[in-house]
Design an enzyme around this catalytic site. Structure first.
Site, PDB file in Angstrom:
ATOM      1  N   GLU A 143      -1.617  -5.231  -3.867  1.00 13.34           N
ATOM      2  CA  GLU A 143      -1.403  -5.257  -2.421  1.00 13.34           C
ATOM      3  C   GLU A 143      -1.661  -6.626  -1.790  1.00 13.34           C
ATOM      4  O   GLU A 143      -2.512  -6.766  -0.909  1.00 13.34           O
ATOM      5  CB  GLU A 143      -2.248  -4.165  -1.745  1.00 13.34           C
ATOM      6  CG  GLU A 143      -1.794  -2.806  -2.244  1.00 13.34           C
ATOM      7  CD  GLU A 143      -2.441  -1.632  -1.532  1.00 13.34           C
ATOM      8  OE1 GLU A 143      -1.745  -0.649  -1.270  1.00 13.34           O
ATOM      9  OE2 GLU A 143      -3.634  -1.701  -1.260  1.00 13.34           O
TER      10      GLU A 143
ATOM     11  N   GLU B  96       0.344   3.624  -9.097  1.00  9.43           N
ATOM     12  CA  GLU B  96      -0.486   4.630  -8.434  1.00  9.43           C
ATOM     13  C   GLU B  96       0.417   5.792  -8.051  1.00  9.43           C
ATOM     14  O   GLU B  96       1.513   5.586  -7.531  1.00  9.43           O
ATOM     15  CB  GLU B  96      -1.153   4.063  -7.168  1.00  9.43           C
ATOM     16  CG  GLU B  96      -2.155   2.973  -7.461  1.00  9.43           C
ATOM     17  CD  GLU B  96      -2.739   2.323  -6.203  1.00  9.43           C
ATOM     18  OE1 GLU B  96      -2.819   2.980  -5.151  1.00  9.43           O
ATOM     19  OE2 GLU B  96      -3.108   1.143  -6.290  1.00  9.43           O
TER      20      GLU B  96
HETATM   21  C1  GAL Z   1      -3.153   2.089  -2.538  1.00  9.32           C
HETATM   22  C2  GAL Z   1      -4.132   1.041  -2.946  1.00  9.32           C
HETATM   23  C3  GAL Z   1      -5.433   1.603  -3.415  1.00  9.32           C
HETATM   24  C4  GAL Z   1      -5.897   2.660  -2.464  1.00  9.32           C
HETATM   25  C5  GAL Z   1      -4.874   3.732  -2.369  1.00  9.32           C
HETATM   26  C6  GAL Z   1      -5.199   4.795  -1.365  1.00  9.32           C
HETATM   27  O1  GAL Z   1      -2.321   1.627  -1.570  1.00  9.32           O
HETATM   28  O2  GAL Z   1      -3.618   0.204  -3.936  1.00  9.32           O
HETATM   29  O3  GAL Z   1      -6.350   0.584  -3.520  1.00  9.32           O
HETATM   30  O4  GAL Z   1      -6.058   2.099  -1.202  1.00  9.32           O
HETATM   31  O5  GAL Z   1      -3.666   3.202  -1.939  1.00  9.32           O
HETATM   32  O6  GAL Z   1      -6.331   5.492  -1.665  1.00  9.32           O
HETATM   33 MG    MG Z   2      -5.467  -2.012  -0.373  1.00  4.84          MG
END
Ligand code: GAL
Ligand code: MG
Length: 976
Positions: A436, A506
């Site tokens: 990010e 993710e």
């Molecule tokens: C993503 C991020 C993580 C965390 C997650 C939400 O955008 O990379 O670090 O923030 O979302 O829990």
């Molecule tokens: Mg973040």
């Protein structure tokens, strides 16, 4: 103006300064012989880096963050923020109020280190580390998650005593690129030690161990005295077999005039015959020892490695490990501990990884920074594919920083140092440039460095690939989106445009009661070439153990003050806002598949089943078909036991002989039981356990529980009784075991997904949380009582009919509810009632034993289950809908004397039995605020909305929504 040159530089607001006086990173591994400096250090917390040191010393534990140490005067507590920086200063600025920890202790330098090169290693400090020894400036380091080494040879005296001062500045230019979604802390989070080497030492060791068995070990050699002595050479050993220096490499170096006076380069080369290759299923490791000698044969330096032979490559749109398109069943893991914050011990890391192995995970993304070196050793040993991620996240100022030349150094520094440190680990299969941080020239610079230094591994970076998954010219070799809708992934894979593997960095956000549709994801991944898996967000619920009375962290003393996911009375799992922070992001930090004490949430069982190495593919009349879903292993490490589950209450068991299947193979096996003609609905379950001890599980550990239905349900006759049911003036059933009569329910205590996805607000706006019931008519006809009622919300009215009939032993309730179009997406349609106290055991025929929901039920086999009512509830950190069981056909609630009630359902339904009304849960912020009711609150749902993952990512699939229109269900209540 200070006279201290380190302070005068003001390195906390100088992004160009990534280090000063720091040794280059390397992968030499010479742990034995070091002098550990962990333990209590003198400590002062200053209000700013340039504030004078001179107050009273307290003490602080190293490693440890001061924000979690329950000591007097340490008033800098943890703060949770996701994206926003905790202060308004633009990068590279930091606030004037800038907690700065000064750690100091004396070190007795061993006398036998005379003449040796003496090195101080600080495992990790956040965010700027300044080192002084005996008041002399020694060095500076940034990057909160990699070690910093300083050569103290000219600074300390062997046999003497030195005062080491480590000053740790909390906020800096570096904080702007360490803006990960996590608690902010300050301190030294990994071990500190001192070690010594001969002046002639290994400066770096680079191991390349290929699937073919070819091993190449490239070494760099330096002498602290300057020029290298004549005649130095290397030897090595691989599992005890001697290795020699590669003469051809030496000759080529001479011919190309690459030989240097002060930098030695040499190579060990061999090919291992009949190599046992490494993969996450069978992580075969070899012991490699590298020795550096003087001309007379004496050994001056030794580096030891556990290495694995394996290949990683991308061919077309497939990521291949040893030529196999492996599925990436990953999880994102932060360093976390509820008592120590970011300091984690070997035992903690091992426990994390062992648990993940037991639940079918084979991959870890080190979100969002390099982990302790030990974690990679464990990943090598236990078998994980690791995406090693650099400590770069500039979330709040991503766009500005990605192309800011002042931060160019920091980007390349962080990525290159990670690669230099971790390159010899077979587990590391992908480098990640960070998280990010938008996409800019600073990323390309870092990627360029990696491509030259380590061409053996792909690079990924979500921020680069997200612009166009099909691009071929950005810094990412993998399209690694986060929370992409499943349809988009499938469409991309089918589009003909796909150029690279698609592995979500993710997905399936695990906040609260979540991970809906995980099985749908995996059905698509396994069926769609081009999709290879992803990393669940995330492993931990980062709840910090907090004393409720004074709001302090429990600190290291809190061990034992929690059990089974629940904090002891007087304590709670703190999340954002609980330490008095005014800017914070609440419970968004509690979004893992395990509770803060590592107790698995029900979603873990879902994952375990989805990852099952052996599965029942289908049932044909003559038998069933079993399949091996692994990539490299046969089934010989597994044993099985059959269960035949019959609706009449019987469960027959017998041993199972697992067929000899290679990966990908299937075999038909005869039905292990003759299925009795009677007994109704029948299911065949295969309980699969480890046949022998595994490094991550003792023999007999359950691995998966695949199941298949052999026969559907039989109609159960309902015999009407010759009496009528009793109802009150409101048309509500009167029953001796019920304290609240059955009424209609459309609401649930919003889950985190419901809240953040906007559903909860809609439901409140529609008035679903407080429907007003009005009886329209009550009719009695030949023993059947028909009650028509209206349930009014603010946005519409639901017509509801209950037909109550006395039947043998109880009462049959037939219900119908008609939802207007206005209620087009509600939480549930069903019945709620409450029982008298004392009915504390639930036995049910349905899915279990874990909590399950319509879109998260793959891990809960149908069976005859039984649990105390108090154990049914899942203590999600922020109380919410929990404890549901899917596919329940029948249940009894009983007291120890076996009295109680039994409910038979017309169809498998969603049922929950807890101590809490939905509004009890919805009005509590923490688990410790809940007051259990003495009786049971029972929900029997005709329809229940899926969980989805809308707190961050897609909502549940349309097929799991509760539609408006007519819903019908019926159930029979009997007294035991
Ligand atoms: C993503 C991020 C993580 C965390 C997650 C939400 O955008 O990379 O670090 O923030 O979302 O829990
Ligand atoms: Mg973040």
């Amino acid at each position: 103006m200070t006279s201290d040159p380190l302070l005068a530089l003001r390195p906390w607001e100088a992004p160009e300064v990534t280090s000063w006086g720091r040794q280059p990173m390397n992968a030499v591994d010479r742990r034995p012989g070091a002098l550990p400096l962990d333990g209590d250090w003198r400590f002062q917390l200053l209000s700013a880096p340039d504030a004078p040191v001179g107050g009273a010393w307290s003490s602080a534990c190293v490693p440890g963050v001061w924000t979690m140490q329950d000591a007097d005067g340490l008033d800098d507590l943890p703060q949770y923020l996701n994206i926003r920086m905790p202060y308004p200063e633009f990068p590279p600025g930091s606030p004037a109020a800038n907690p700065t920890g000064v750690y100091e202790r004396e070190v007795d330098v061993p006398a036998e280190w005379a003449g040796r090169r003496i090195v101080l290693q600080v495992g990790a400090a956040e965010s700027v580390l300044l080192v002084h020894v005996d008041g002399r400036p020694v060095g500076i380091s940034k990057d909160s998650h990699l070690a910093a080494e300083f050569d103290l040879s000219g600074v300390v005296r062997a046999g003497g005593r030195a005062t080491v001062r480590l000053t740790v500045v909390k906020w800096s230019d570096a904080s702007h690129i360490e803006d990960q979604d996590q608690w902010w802390h300050g301190g030294i989070t990994r071990s500190v030690l001192l070690y010594a080497t001969d002046p002639l030492h290994l400066a770096d060791v680079t191991v390349r161990a290929a699937y073919s068995g070819e091993l190449r070990v490239d070494c760099r050699v330096r002498d602290a005295g300057g020029a290298l002595p004549e005649g130095w050479y290397l030897t090595g050993e691989l599992d005890g077999r001697p290795l020699d220096q590669d003469a051809e490499f030496d000759r080529a170096n001479v011919e190309d005039e690459r030989v240097s006076d002060f930098l030695g380069e040499a190579r060990l080369l061999t090919t291992e015959p009949e190599v046992r290759t490494w993969n996450a299923e069978t992580p075969e490791l070899y012991d490699l020892t590298v020795r550096l000698h003087r001309a007379d044969g004496t050994v001056t330096d030794t580096s030891r490695h556990r290495i694995g032979f394996r290949d990683v490559e991308i061919v077309g749109r497939d990521l291949l490990v040893n030529g196999e398109r492996v599925f990436i069943r990953g999880v994102n893991r932060h360093d976390f501990h509820p008592l120590t914050g970011r300091t984690v011990s070997y035992d903690d890391m091992r426990a994390d990884l062992v648990l993940l192995k037991r639940f079918g995970f084979n991959a870890i993304r080190t979100a969002h920074y390099p982990n302790d070196p030990t974690l990679y050793d464990l990943a090598d040993e236990l078998g994980f594919y690791v995406v090693d991620e650099a400590d770069i996240e500039s979330h709040d100022h991503a766009h500005e920083i990605a192309d800011d030349p002042r931060y160019l150094n920091a980007f390349v520094d962080r990525v290159s140092r990670m690669v230099l440190r971790d390159k010899n680990h077979p587990s590391v299969i992908i480098w990640s440039l960070g998280n990010e941080s938008d996409y800019g020239a600073n990323h390309d610079a870092a990627a360029g460095w990696v491509r030259r230094h380590d061409p053996t591994r792909p690079i990924q970076y979500e921020g680069a690939a997200k612009l166009d998954w099909a691009a071929t010219d950005d810094a990412s070799d993998i399209a690694c989106p986060m929370y992409a809708p499943l349809e988009d992934c499938v469409a991309h894979a089918l589009s003909g445009r796909q150029t690279r593997p698609l592995i979500q960095c993710e997905y399936s956000h695990a906040m609260g009661n979540s991970n809906g549709t995980l099985a749908d994801h995996w059905a698509a991944i396994e069926a769609t070439p081009g999709l290879q898996g992803g990393f669940i967000w995330e492993f931990w619920d980062h709840g910090i153990l907090q004393r409720v009375s004074d709001g302090r962290t429990a600190g290291r003393g809190g061990a034992g003050l929690y059990d089974n996911g629940v904090a002891a009375p007087g304590y709670r799992w703190a999340y954002g806002g609980d330490f008095g922070e005014t800017i914070h992001d609440g419970a968004f930090i509690a979004d893992g598949v395990v509770f803060p004490d590592r107790t698995p949430k029900p979603a873990m069982y879902e994952h375990r089943e989805i990852a099952a190495p052996v599965r029942i593919e289908c049932f044909r009349h003559e038998g069933i078909v079993l399949a091996n879903h692994q990539h490299f292993r046969t089934l010989d490490w597994l044993s099985g036991a059959w269960e035949l589950v019959l609706a009449d209450g019987r469960t027959l068991t017998g041993p199972a002989e697992l067929p000899d299947l290679r990966p990908g193979e299937t075999a038909a096996v005869p039905l292990p039981f003759e299925v009795p003609r009677d007994g109704g609905e029948a299911w065949l379950t295969l309980r699969v356990t480890t046949a022998e001890d595994q490094p991550w599980a003792p023999r007999g550990t359950e691995v998966c529980v695949p199941q298949i239905r052999l026969r559907g349900p039989a109609e159960a006759p309902v015999v009407p009784a010759d009496r009528s049911v009793e109802i009150d003036d409101e048309g509500l059933l009167v029953h001796p075991l019920l304290t609240l009569a059955p009424t209609l329910s459309l609401w649930r205590a919003p889950t985190d997904n419901d809240e953040l996805g906007g559903m909860a607000l809609r439901w409140r706006t529609w008035g679903l949380d407080a429907l007003v019931r009005k009886v329209v008519s009550v009719r009695e006809d030949a023993g059947r009582v028909t009650v028509e009622a209206e349930y009014a919300g603010t946005a519409g009215v639901v017509r509801h009919r209950q037909v109550l009939t006395a039947v043998e032993g109880g009462v049959r309730v037939e219900e119908e509810a008609e939802l207007p179009e206005a209620f087009h997406d509600v939480a549930r349609v069903g019945t709620v009632f409450e029982t008298v106290p004392g009915l504390d055991l639930l036995e049910w025929f349905g899915q279990g034993p874990w909590e399950s929901y319509p879109d998260r039920r793959a891990g809960a086999p149908v069976g005859h289950h039984s649990l105390p009512v108090d154990a049914l509830f899942t203590p999600y950190l922020r109380p919410q809908e929990s404890g549901g069981r899917h596919g329940v056909r029948r249940f009894t609630l009983s007291a120890p004397d076996a009295t109680g009630l039994c409910v038979a359902l017309d169809e498998p339904r969603q049922v929950s039995v807890t101590r809490y009304r939905a509004e009890d849960l919805a009005s509590a912020a923490h688990h410790d605020e809940l007051v259990p009711r003495p009786g049971c609150v029972v929900h029997v749902d005709a329809a229940h909305r899926g969980l989805g993952t809308a707190s961050c990512g897609p909502d549940t699939a349309p097929s799991y929504l509760v539609a408006p229109g007519v819903h019908r269900w019926s159930w029979t209540l009997r007294v035991l």
